[in-house]
Structures are given as structure tokens and as C-alpha cells.
Design a protein around this motif. Structure first.
Motif, PDB file in Angstrom:
ATOM      1  N   THR A 280       0.831  -1.210   0.000  1.00  0.00           N
ATOM      2  CA  THR A 280       0.000   0.000   0.000  1.00  0.00           C
ATOM      3  C   THR A 280       0.861   1.253   0.000  1.00  0.00           C
ATOM      4  N   ARG A 281       1.935   1.221   0.787  1.00  0.00           N
ATOM      5  CA  ARG A 281       2.840   2.376   0.809  1.00  0.00           C
ATOM      6  C   ARG A 281       3.528   2.569  -0.542  1.00  0.00           C
TER       7      ARG A 281
ATOM      8  N   GLN B 299       2.420   1.694  -3.458  1.00  0.00           N
ATOM      9  CA  GLN B 299       1.424   2.215  -4.400  1.00  0.00           C
ATOM     10  C   GLN B 299       1.220   3.719  -4.210  1.00  0.00           C
ATOM     11  N   LYS B 300       1.172   4.158  -2.964  1.00  0.00           N
ATOM     12  CA  LYS B 300       0.983   5.580  -2.670  1.00  0.00           C
ATOM     13  C   LYS B 300       2.172   6.401  -3.168  1.00  0.00           C
ATOM     14  N   ASP B 301       3.385   5.926  -2.899  1.00  0.00           N
ATOM     15  CA  ASP B 301       4.574   6.661  -3.330  1.00  0.00           C
ATOM     16  C   ASP B 301       4.704   6.668  -4.850  1.00  0.00           C
TER      17      ASP B 301
ATOM     18  N   ARG C 289       2.206   6.666  -6.971  1.00  0.00           N
ATOM     19  CA  ARG C 289       1.243   7.660  -7.453  1.00  0.00           C
ATOM     20  C   ARG C 289       1.782   9.078  -7.250  1.00  0.00           C
ATOM     21  N   THR C 290       2.459   9.303  -6.146  1.00  0.00           N
ATOM     22  CA  THR C 290       3.074  10.614  -5.907  1.00  0.00           C
ATOM     23  C   THR C 290       4.148  10.907  -6.942  1.00  0.00           C
TER      24      THR C 290
END
Length: 482
Positions: free
Chosen positions: A59-60, A62-64, A66-67
Motif C-alpha cells: 500500500t505504501r 502504491q501511494k509513493d 502515485r506521488t
């Protein structure tokens, strides 16, 4: 009821589900209170911990990612604006106009291609990878509920067997429910026991593929972007050659650290002056420079001249800095006659000339020479202040102080007008009203401009130990009293 039945939900099924929830809740309470044993599988619990960790890391990531993609998008927009600006300022008659437009177009296409490939080869793969976690997570939770059902059926069956009055029908039914609960639990447990370790091991290959794709795409992007930048540089070099006479020159800005006249350190007395010769300080008091005058330098506080960073002192006007109205004279007056006066020092230290300390040693007859020079050249009023020379803490030309209540080499007293917090071990801590006995430095070269050596009068009367009591302090925090 008919409506519920048409949707496949009957009253009996609802009642059965409610009963299961009540039974599970009761079983959990008994297990927490220690009144019922709980079936545990440490190997499976470790698999669940690994699963949760893997889900958190994914999850982390994926978030990074996207950033990162959002940053690429923002950089694309900024680069596009910059190239558009270049196209607007690039005049049509300049060489390389068409090449510049082509470079801007390729730049935009390169950014778009890079962003799209990141989405296809990294972000979509990440979404697929994380898409399997919700289903497995729900199955783990369902396995936990079935385990509670199994423990509850087992306890119920054991309680019927140990009862004093045995009911064979109830025992048979309880045994049937136990076997059914055990079967459902074991089917789910076996499947998860196989899937969880496999999912945990798959993370390595996924991380490798993801970061290899990102690294490869970024490498190719920078290679292509480097070629475009080189082409743009060649176009600009060609433009520079055609318009070389109008080359823009970057001028150096003046530095704040450039040495100025007011920052020079005091020069030592000329060598060869006879011992015991009075040291004469010449103080020219010019008209104060306006803050609007170019090059006017603000006076520095003593804390700026020392190596350490003491607290900047509050403003204090001293006689050497003040210019009274009657001292302001016109150099162009025909009736101007220079005035020379010999005075005793109002405070220790060199008298400054426009912020610069200049000790000047003269021999006998210096006063007459100064007078004659002043009359011939129409110089401004000169104040000649005579200071006795000091050697190793004693004043030459006069006998050392023999008063027992004063420290050796005592010169004069000052009183603190403001509090001063010492920032170094060799400084005095002052409170407003403290009286300080000023003494000379053992080594005059160690004296910084604007600082005096002394010992507080109260400390001297109590301890009589000069080495332990003395210290330096800023002159403009004090005022001479004797």
C-alpha cells in the motif's frame, strides 16, 4: 415473510445467523476469561503477520508511486511552459527557429510517453498485485470465525459427554455439528496455509520487476532528453555566433564581506619609539555621515569584533561618537583658525578616526608641529589626547598604584549602564549598576577594539585574587565614573 423468501432469505436463516453470532460472542468471552480453551496455530499466525506486513508495504509503495507519477506530470507541465516561453521570445529572423519549434514538440512528446509507460508498466502492475489482498483478507477473517464455531461445538459436545444425565440424542446431534464445523474450518485452513506462504514469497519478484521497469524507463527518458538538450544547445551556440557582439555579461555583485576603511584593525605604534614616551592619540571628529550617503558604514558593536558571538549591546552614546553643534565648522570659512587642545583621556582605548583606530606616537615638539601644520593647511579642529604607555600591566612614567584596596595597574572606574550576559569564560557578567575597576591587558595585542579588561569592585574587595576575578567586558555597556 414472502418478500424475504423471494429474495432467498428466510426467517429461519436469519435466526440461525443471529444464533451463530451470539454463540461466537459467548465463546470469545469465555476464552478471554480463561474459562474455555482456544485452538491456536502458531504457524498460521506467523503467516498472517507476514500477510499484514506485505499488505502495508504494498500500500505504501502504491501511494509513493502515485506521488511520483504526479510529480512527473507536474514536471511535464513546467517543462512545457518553459519551452513555450522559449518559442515566444525566439524571434523569427534568428537562425534555428524551426529547430527550436521541433525540439519543443519532441520535448512534450517525450514527457507524455514517459508518463504513460510508467502507468502501464508500474502503476497497473501495482494495482493488480494489491487486488488479491482484499479477498485473502476476508478469507482470513472468515477462517477466524469458523475456528470459533469449531471451538464452541467442541466445548458443547464435551459438556454433554461429561454431564451427569446423558442424553444420547443431544450428544449425537452435538457430535454431528462438531464434525461439520471441523470440516468447514479445515477446508478453509488448508487453502490459506498454502496460499499465504506463496503470496509472501512472490513479493521479491514483484519488487524486482517493478523497480527494474521504473529504472529502465527513467534511464531511456533521460537519454532521449539529453539528446534534445544537446540539440537545443547547438541552436543557441549558432545564435550566439551570429550575435556575438551583443553577448550578455554577468556582473559580479558587491560582497558584504569586502573590506572597508572602518573595518581595519588598529596599527601598532611605530617601532623604535623610546621607552616611556607618552602615547598620543589624534582624534579627528568629522561631520557624521548620513545613512543616505553611499558607502556610509554603520559602527560595529564590540560583540561583532570579538571572535565569540556575545549578545549585541543596546545603543549607548559615548563622548567620542557625539558631535556637538559647536564642533561643526566650515572648512571654507576665510576666518577659520584651527584649534588644538591637549586633554586627558575620557576613557581607555584608542580614539577613532571615522571609525578607524589610529594610535600615533610623536616626540617632543609634536604640539607645535601640529599647530603650524593646522594653521597652514586649514585642517579641522584637532583634539590631541595624551595616554601614558603601559608595559606588562604598569603605567610607564608613573609609579604603580600602591593602594591596597585597588588592583595592580588600576586605571579608572566604570559603572555598568546595562546588563551584560557573558558568552565566554574570559568575560565578566554585568548587572546595571555594577562598578568595574579597569586594568590594562597583560598583552596589549590581545585587546579587541571596544573591549576593556577589569575586575568587579565587589569581587576584588571580597577575594583580592586578580587571576580569578578579572575578565573582559564591552566598553559601551559602561560609563566612566572615576
Amino acid at each position: 415473510m414472502a418478500e424475504l423468501g423471494s429474495k432467498g432469505v428466510t426467517a429461519g436463516k436469519i435466526a440461525s445467523n443471529v444464533q451463530k453470532k451470539l454463540t461466537r460472542a459467548q465463546e470469545k468471552v469465555l476464552q478471554k476469561l480463561g474459562k474455555a480453551d482456544e485452538t491456536k496455530d502458531e504457524q498460521f499466525e506467523q503467516c498472517v503477520q507476514n500477510f499484514n506486513k506485505q499488505l502495508t508495504e504494498g500500500t505504501r509503495l502504491q501511494k509513493d508511486l502515485r506521488t511520483y507519477l504526479a510529480s512527473v506530470k507536474a514536471m511535464h507541465e513546467a517543462s512545457k511552459k518553459l519551452t513555450e516561453c522559449l518559442q515566444e521570445v525566439y524571434e523569427p529572423d534568428w537562425p534555428g527557429r524551426e529547430e527550436t519549434n521541433k525540439i519543443a514538440e519532441n520535448n512534450d512528446l517525450l514527457w507524455m510517453d514517459y508518463h504513460q509507460k510508467l502507468v502501464d508498466q508500474a502503476l497497473l502492475t501495482m494495482d493488480t498485485y494489491l487486488g488479491q489482498f482484499p479477498d485473502i483478507k476476508s478469507r482470513i477473517a472468515k477462517r477466524g470465525r469458523k475456528l470459533v464455531d469449531y471451538d464452541s461445538a467442541r466445548h458443547h459436545y464435551e459438556s454433554l459427554q461429561t454431564a451427569k444425565k446423558k442424553d444420547e440424542a443431544k450428544i449425537a446431534k452435538a457430535e454431528e455439528e462438531l464434525i461439520k464445523a471441523q470440516k468447514v474450518f479445515e477446508e478453509m485452513n488448508v487453502d490459506l496455509q498454502e496460499e499465504l506462504p506463496s503470496l509472501w514469497n512472490s513479493r521479491v519478484g514483484f519488487y524486482v520487476n517493478t523497480f527494474q521497469s521504473i529504472a529502465g524507463l527513467e534511464e531511456n527518458f533521460h537519454k532521449e532528453m539529453s539528446k534534445l538538450n544537446q540539440n537545443l544547445n547547438d541552436v543557441l551556440v549558432s545564435l550566439e555566433k551570429q550575435h556575438g557582439s551583443n553577448t550578455f555579461t554577468v556582473k559580479a555583485q558587491p560582497s558584504d564581506n569586502a573590506p572597508t576603511k572602518g573595518n581595519k584593525s588598529p596599527s601598532p605604534p611605530p617601532d623604535g619609539s623610546p621607552a616611556g614616551t607618552p602615547e598620543i592619540k589624534v582624534n579627528h571628529e568629522p561631520e557624521p555621515a548620513s545613512l543616505d550617503t553611499p558607502g556610509a558604514a554603520l559602527p560595529k558593536s564590540p560583540s561583532q569584533l570579538r571572535k565569540g558571538p556575545p549578545v549585541p549591546p543596546p545603543p549607548k552614546h559615548t563622548p567620542s561618537k557625539e558631535i556637538k553643534q559647536e564642533h561643526i565648522i566650515s572648512l571654507f570659512d576665510d576666518n577659520f583658525v584651527p584649534e588644538i587642545s591637549v586633554t586627558t583621556p575620557s576613557q581607555p582605548g584608542d580614539v577613532t578616526e571615522a571609525g578607524e583606530t589610529k594610535p600615533v606616537a610623536v616626540t617632543e615638539g609634536a604640539n607645535e608641529t601640529a599647530a603650524s601644520d593646522g594653521a597652514s593647511s586649514s585642517l579641522p579642529a584637532v583634539v590631541v589626547e595624551t595616554f601614558p604607555a603601559t608595559v606588562n600591566g604598569t603605567v610607564e612614567g608613573s609609579a604603580p598604584s600602591k593602594r591596597s584596596d585597588l588592583p595592580p595597574g588600576f586605571m579608572f572606574k566604570v559603572q555598568a549602564q546595562h546588563d551584560y550576559t557573558a558568552t565566554d569564560s574570559d568575560e565578566l557578567q554585568l548587572k546595571a549598576g555594577d562598578v568595574v575597576l579597569v586594568i590594562p591587558f597583560e598583552n596589549p595585542e590581545e585587546q579587541d577594539e571596544g573591549w576593556l579588561m577589569g575586575v568587579k569592585e565587589s569581587d576584588w574587595h571580597q577575594r583580592k585574587e586578580l587571576e580569578k576575578c578579572r575578565g573582559v567586558f564591552p566598553e559601551n555597556f559602561t560609563e566612566k565614573v572615576q
